[in-house]
Design a protein around this motif. Structure first.
Motif: not given
Length: 522
Positions: A58-62
């Motif tokens: 999720a961190l990478k998708q933000a």
């Protein structure tokens, strides 16, 4: 400083009430709001799991938080705002060991990082922020609009975390889940950008890496509250048939809906059973027993969060908004949603039997379930790990500041000079220039010449920054970007003026304990 007054005889609405067990310091001060981000240990663990599962996916998708503010163009010269009390400073904590600096290279402070959150629109965003000194070394400074969704009735955002030194999915000093957001009353209630700052208390950091995945049964997967994931594996028709007929199997086998001709009933030679979700009225009308279109067990009640329920409802009816009647289930999204307040919700699913000819389906699958054992651990307080910048207020303009943040979004002309991967910095004197932006209620910002883009929101403005110690005094945060020469490129930015009321909001937050997330190993 400008104040927004209530109408004569008007009632004061109770907003920003603290959850049970949270600090009540802000309740005594009418200019301060404190709202829960993750009030309980269980909620904090849920937020942590969201961001860390699947190797911090999720961190990478933000994406960088940004809005198109092309109406914000002109900076108006003013004499400069002056506070009502004397200038003040609070020193930083955890300064780097002093070294002799022989070059003009800028040493980036460990205290800066990215603020991650989920907006009320369901999208994942990040802003910039910094650790700032506090009694319990647990405080983050950022922009108010990086903690409150000012476009949606001033509600706090969801799943708020701070990651100092974030780099492409890596969290070198851990992830810090936000517990409470402290803002000025005028921002959280009136969206007044003259008060666009926030101070957020955070739990102890969580660091380490996830252990290797362990395959478990669906029952074990559903009961597990930590980080987990699923994987759909394609299998042959024979593997599918063997798995479905094995009474001891715990694997979840499926056949792609509509991928083969339906059989006429359970007596069809070699037929295998599957299930298909239908609307409640179809399920209610279905017969009990074995056969094509017959009931497939009892309804399945899925317990979900309020945000997950809203996301499902919007699939049933995209125009739905909170407060509207719940929409009717659709063929594609037939679940029945029930919402209890704004925290708990359920989605009830109804299934009927679907019979297929064995060996005729184009795709058979098995769903594997995995959990990740606790390799994540408590790494301690934010300020102990990366230090904390000092804080200053009622300072005059014309003083040199250095700002650090993560610009990423495009300029209005479409050019994109920044990647958002590594932090950038600006250096210069704050100007006695303030913006007049009616849409954001801005009258008294201070300005700085700096051609950054969105994502730099919330970046600290550090007064008296020591390149050797990597420490200074937070004297502002990036709030708004400006195109002052009309060439469709941001060239200035501005910050709220930090005065005695800012100091009051900061002080309320700086004296509140937050503690550890006890769901992970010490």
């Amino acid at each position: 400083m400008k104040r927004i007054l209530l109408p004569a005889g008007g009632a004061i609405l109770a907003t920003g009430l603290l959850a049970a067990g949270l600090a009540g310091a802000a309740q005594a001060e009418p200019n301060i709001d404190a709202d829960a981000l993750a009030a309980s240990n269980a909620k904090a663990a849920e937020v942590l799991n969201f961001w860390t599962k699947s190797n911090n996916a999720a961190l990478k998708q933000a994406t960088a938080y940004y809005w198109d503010n092309k109406d914000v163009k002109k900076i108006v010269e003013k004499g400069g705002y002056v506070g009502n009390t004397k200038p003040g400073e609070l020193p930083p904590i955890g300064a780097e060991k002093k070294v002799t600096v022989k070059s003009h290279n800028v040493n980036l402070p460990k205290s800066i990082g990215k603020v991650f959150f989920e907006g009320r629109d369901g999208n994942l965003y990040w802003c910039s922020g910094t650790s700032i000194q506090a009694k319990y070394r647990n405080l983050v400074s950022t922009a108010g609009h990086c903690a409150y969704d000012y476009k949606n009735n001033g509600e706090v955002v969801s799943k708020w975390v701070f990651v100092p030194g974030y780099y492409q999915g890596k969290t070198p000093w851990g992830i810090y889940v936000g517990k409470q957001a402290f803002t000025h009353y005028d921002f959280s209630n009136y969206e007044d950008f003259d008060r666009d700052y926030a101070f957020v208390t955070v739990y102890n950091g969580i660091g380490g890496v996830q252990a290797d995945a362990k395959k478990v049964t669906k029952k074990e997967y559903d009961a597990f509250t930590g980080s987990k994931d699923t994987k759909v594996v394609e299998v042959t028709a024979e593997e599918y048939k063997k798995g479905k007929l094995d009474p001891a199997t715990t694997d979840d086998y499926n056949v792609e809906e509509g991928s083969s001709d339906e059989a006429s009933g359970p007596d069809y030679p070699g037929a295998v059973v599957g299930k298909v979700e239908v609307r409640k009225f179809i399920y209610d009308a279905a017969k009990v027993g074995k056969g094509n279109g017959f009931k497939y067990g009892e309804p399945v009640v899925e317990h979900v969060t309020y945000d997950e329920a809203v996301a499902y409802i919007k699939k049933q009816k995209p125009s739905w908004k909170p407060g509207d009647p719940l929409p009717a289930p659709t063929k594609d999204y037939p679940g029945v949603v029930a919402v209890d307040g704004n925290t708990n919700a359920t989605i009830t699913h109804y299934f009927v039997q679907q019979w297929y000819k064995a060996g005729k389906a184009t795709k058979y699958t098995r769903t594997d379930y995995f959990i990740f054992s606790s390799a994540l651990k408590d790494v301690g307080r934010l300020g102990d790990n990366v230090g904390g910048q000092g804080f200053s207020w009622n300072q005059g303009t014309g003083k040199v500041v250095r700002t650090f943040g993560y610009p990423y979004s495009k300029h209005p002309d479409g050019s994109k000079p920044y990647s958002g991967v590594t932090p950038k910095w600006c250096y210069g004197k704050t100007g006695p220039k303030a913006t007049k932006v009616a849409s954001l209620k801005i009258e008294e910002h201070v300005s700085l010449k700096c051609a950054v883009t969105g994502g730099y929101n919330g970046a600290p403005w550090l007064l008296k920054y020591s390149n050797a110690k990597r420490m200074g005094y937070v004297n502002g945060v990036t709030s708004v970007l400006y195109d002052t020469d009309g060439n469709d490129r941001w060239d200035y930015m501005s910050s709220p003026y930090f005065d005695e009321e800012t100091h009051a909001v900061y002080s309320a937050a700086a004296n509140v304990w937050s503690g550890a997330i006890t769901a992970v190993a010490k």
